[in-house]
Write a protein that holds these residues in place. Structure first.
Motif, PDB file in Angstrom:
ATOM      1  N   GLU A   1      45.293 -12.954 101.232  1.00 31.47           N
ATOM      2  CA  GLU A   1      45.548 -14.364 100.918  1.00 31.47           C
ATOM      3  C   GLU A   1      44.325 -14.993 100.263  1.00 31.47           C
ATOM      4  O   GLU A   1      44.416 -15.695  99.277  1.00 31.47           O
ATOM      5  N   GLU A   2      43.165 -14.762 100.864  1.00 31.52           N
ATOM      6  CA  GLU A   2      41.906 -15.378 100.451  1.00 31.52           C
ATOM      7  C   GLU A   2      41.058 -14.332  99.726  1.00 31.52           C
ATOM      8  O   GLU A   2      40.290 -13.598 100.344  1.00 31.52           O
ATOM      9  N   PHE A   3      41.196 -14.283  98.417  1.00 31.11           N
ATOM     10  CA  PHE A   3      40.576 -13.231  97.621  1.00 31.11           C
ATOM     11  C   PHE A   3      39.064 -13.186  97.785  1.00 31.11           C
ATOM     12  O   PHE A   3      38.486 -12.131  98.059  1.00 31.11           O
ATOM     13  N   GLU A   4      38.385 -14.302  97.609  1.00 29.59           N
ATOM     14  CA  GLU A   4      36.921 -14.318  97.658  1.00 29.59           C
ATOM     15  C   GLU A   4      36.402 -13.913  99.035  1.00 29.59           C
ATOM     16  O   GLU A   4      35.392 -13.216  99.138  1.00 29.59           O
ATOM     17  N   GLU A   5      37.071 -14.335 100.093  1.00 28.96           N
ATOM     18  CA  GLU A   5      36.650 -13.955 101.436  1.00 28.96           C
ATOM     19  C   GLU A   5      36.824 -12.459 101.660  1.00 28.96           C
ATOM     20  O   GLU A   5      35.963 -11.805 102.248  1.00 28.96           O
ATOM     21  N   ALA A   6      37.926 -11.908 101.182  1.00 29.74           N
ATOM     22  CA  ALA A   6      38.165 -10.472 101.319  1.00 29.74           C
ATOM     23  C   ALA A   6      37.166  -9.678 100.478  1.00 29.74           C
ATOM     24  O   ALA A   6      36.628  -8.654 100.921  1.00 29.74           O
ATOM     25  N   GLU A   7      36.890 -10.168  99.287  1.00 31.99           N
ATOM     26  CA  GLU A   7      35.920  -9.493  98.419  1.00 31.99           C
ATOM     27  C   GLU A   7      34.539  -9.470  99.067  1.00 31.99           C
ATOM     28  O   GLU A   7      33.805  -8.472  98.959  1.00 31.99           O
ATOM     29  N   ALA A   8      34.177 -10.527  99.762  1.00 29.16           N
ATOM     30  CA  ALA A   8      32.880 -10.573 100.438  1.00 29.16           C
ATOM     31  C   ALA A   8      32.768  -9.464 101.482  1.00 29.16           C
ATOM     32  O   ALA A   8      31.690  -8.883 101.667  1.00 29.16           O
ATOM     33  N   VAL A   9      33.861  -9.154 102.141  1.00 32.88           N
ATOM     34  CA  VAL A   9      33.857  -8.054 103.118  1.00 32.88           C
ATOM     35  C   VAL A   9      33.593  -6.732 102.405  1.00 32.88           C
ATOM     36  O   VAL A   9      32.767  -5.924 102.841  1.00 32.88           O
ATOM     37  N   LEU A  10      34.271  -6.511 101.275  1.00 29.52           N
ATOM     38  CA  LEU A  10      34.062  -5.269 100.536  1.00 29.52           C
ATOM     39  C   LEU A  10      32.630  -5.166 100.017  1.00 29.52           C
ATOM     40  O   LEU A  10      32.016  -4.097 100.075  1.00 29.52           O
ATOM     41  N   HIS A  11      32.087  -6.280  99.542  1.00 28.56           N
ATOM     42  CA  HIS A  11      30.694  -6.272  99.082  1.00 28.56           C
ATOM     43  C   HIS A  11      29.741  -5.964 100.231  1.00 28.56           C
ATOM     44  O   HIS A  11      28.763  -5.231 100.051  1.00 28.56           O
ATOM     45  N   ALA A  12      30.010  -6.515 101.413  1.00 26.84           N
ATOM     46  CA  ALA A  12      29.165  -6.232 102.579  1.00 26.84           C
ATOM     47  C   ALA A  12      29.219  -4.753 102.961  1.00 26.84           C
ATOM     48  O   ALA A  12      28.247  -4.202 103.477  1.00 26.84           O
ATOM     49  N   LEU A  13      30.341  -4.103 102.664  1.00 24.09           N
ATOM     50  CA  LEU A  13      30.469  -2.666 102.918  1.00 24.09           C
ATOM     51  C   LEU A  13      29.761  -1.831 101.848  1.00 24.09           C
ATOM     52  O   LEU A  13      29.634  -0.622 101.987  1.00 24.09           O
ATOM     53  N   GLY A  14      29.349  -2.487 100.772  1.00 22.05           N
ATOM     54  CA  GLY A  14      28.673  -1.775  99.699  1.00 22.05           C
ATOM     55  C   GLY A  14      29.553  -1.468  98.506  1.00 22.05           C
ATOM     56  O   GLY A  14      29.143  -0.748  97.596  1.00 22.05           O
ATOM     57  N   ALA A  15      30.753  -2.002  98.477  1.00 24.11           N
ATOM     58  CA  ALA A  15      31.675  -1.746  97.370  1.00 24.11           C
ATOM     59  C   ALA A  15      31.246  -2.530  96.138  1.00 24.11           C
ATOM     60  O   ALA A  15      30.687  -3.619  96.241  1.00 24.11           O
ATOM     61  N   ARG A  16      31.516  -1.941  94.978  1.00 22.53           N
ATOM     62  CA  ARG A  16      31.178  -2.584  93.712  1.00 22.53           C
ATOM     63  C   ARG A  16      32.429  -2.686  92.850  1.00 22.53           C
ATOM     64  O   ARG A  16      33.126  -1.701  92.618  1.00 22.53           O
ATOM     65  N   GLN A  17      32.731  -3.880  92.377  1.00 21.08           N
ATOM     66  CA  GLN A  17      33.915  -4.112  91.559  1.00 21.08           C
ATOM     67  C   GLN A  17      33.756  -3.460  90.189  1.00 21.08           C
ATOM     68  O   GLN A  17      32.713  -3.583  89.558  1.00 21.08           O
ATOM     69  N   TYR A  18      34.813  -2.774  89.734  1.00 22.61           N
ATOM     70  CA  TYR A  18      34.791  -2.211  88.387  1.00 22.61           C
ATOM     71  C   TYR A  18      35.895  -2.767  87.502  1.00 22.61           C
ATOM     72  O   TYR A  18      35.859  -2.571  86.289  1.00 22.61           O
ATOM     73  N   VAL A  19      36.866  -3.478  88.073  1.00 20.42           N
ATOM     74  CA  VAL A  19      37.917  -4.095  87.257  1.00 20.42           C
ATOM     75  C   VAL A  19      38.470  -5.304  88.007  1.00 20.42           C
ATOM     76  O   VAL A  19      38.527  -5.321  89.237  1.00 20.42           O
ATOM     77  N   ASP A  20      38.869  -6.329  87.244  1.00 16.69           N
ATOM     78  CA  ASP A  20      39.505  -7.529  87.786  1.00 16.69           C
ATOM     79  C   ASP A  20      40.533  -7.953  86.748  1.00 16.69           C
ATOM     80  O   ASP A  20      40.170  -8.322  85.635  1.00 16.69           O
ATOM     81  N   ASP A  21      41.821  -7.872  87.089  1.00 15.29           N
ATOM     82  CA  ASP A  21      42.880  -8.085  86.104  1.00 15.29           C
ATOM     83  C   ASP A  21      44.096  -8.688  86.791  1.00 15.29           C
ATOM     84  O   ASP A  21      44.092  -8.925  87.992  1.00 15.29           O
ATOM     85  N   THR A  22      45.131  -8.916  86.013  1.00 13.22           N
ATOM     86  CA  THR A  22      46.404  -9.386  86.560  1.00 13.22           C
ATOM     87  C   THR A  22      47.463  -8.332  86.309  1.00 13.22           C
ATOM     88  O   THR A  22      47.321  -7.469  85.436  1.00 13.22           O
ATOM     89  N   GLY A  23      48.551  -8.418  87.086  1.00 13.70           N
ATOM     90  CA  GLY A  23      49.659  -7.485  86.939  1.00 13.70           C
ATOM     91  C   GLY A  23      50.387  -7.679  85.623  1.00 13.70           C
ATOM     92  O   GLY A  23      50.114  -8.626  84.875  1.00 13.70           O
ATOM     93  N   PRO A  24      51.338  -6.773  85.336  1.00 14.56           N
ATOM     94  CA  PRO A  24      52.052  -6.818  84.054  1.00 14.56           C
ATOM     95  C   PRO A  24      52.685  -8.166  83.716  1.00 14.56           C
ATOM     96  O   PRO A  24      52.774  -8.529  82.556  1.00 14.56           O
TER      97      PRO A  24
END
Length: 161
Positions: free
Chosen positions: A17-40
């Protein structure tokens, strides 16, 4: 019936639901974003993340009130949405699934990939996305560790530390 086509777990998709909050969790785990897009149809947002040397995660969130991600969140709340399997031969994998009486739905051809979904009404209860990449996918999404027609494509992030 079985198949002899190469297949691997490409990523795990998480509906949020909350994209930025969820992304912060992934960043805290050490994940790095490689793509950000929308569906078809531009009705959902998806972003891919590298975690460690070989693992990938994906966040998906609705951009409208009338789409499958919104329906999923309304029924289940945030959490595991799908497991994507990268396959070399889509027809062989689908034939093996159908021979095992597993329902495959929503097969679609897109510009740089094709996909199909294994209904979660299977004994695992999981929604599997089958995906086969085509030429142009790596360039469009700067996607690391991608296979096109069963052949490994050079890792786009070989210079990472």
């Amino acid at each position: 019936m079985t198949h002899d086509t190469p297949i691997r777990v490409e990523h795990v998709g998480i509906a949020v639901e909350e994209f930025e909050e969820a992304e912060a969790v992934l960043h805290a785990l050490g994940a790095r974003q490689y793509v950000d897009d929308t569906g078809p149809n531009d009705d959902f947002r998806w972003a891919g993340y590298l975690l460690g040397d070989a693992s990938r995660l994906e966040l998906v969130t609705p951009l409208s009130d009338d789409n499958f991600i919104r329906d999923f969140l309304d029924r289940h709340g945030p959490g595991l949405h799908h497991v994507t399997l990268e396959v070399e031969n889509m027809d062989a994998v689908i034939a093996a699934l159908e021979a095992a009486d597993v329902t495959v739905v929503d097969r679609a051809q897109h510009e740089t990939y094709e996909e199909a979904f294994v209904s979660p009404a299977n004994p695992t209860g999981a929604l599997f996305q089958l995906m086969r990449y085509r030429e142009g996918y790596v360039e469009k999404y700067d996607s690391p560790d991608t296979y096109v027609n069963g052949m490994a494509v050079a890792n786009a992030f070989d210079d990472r530390n």
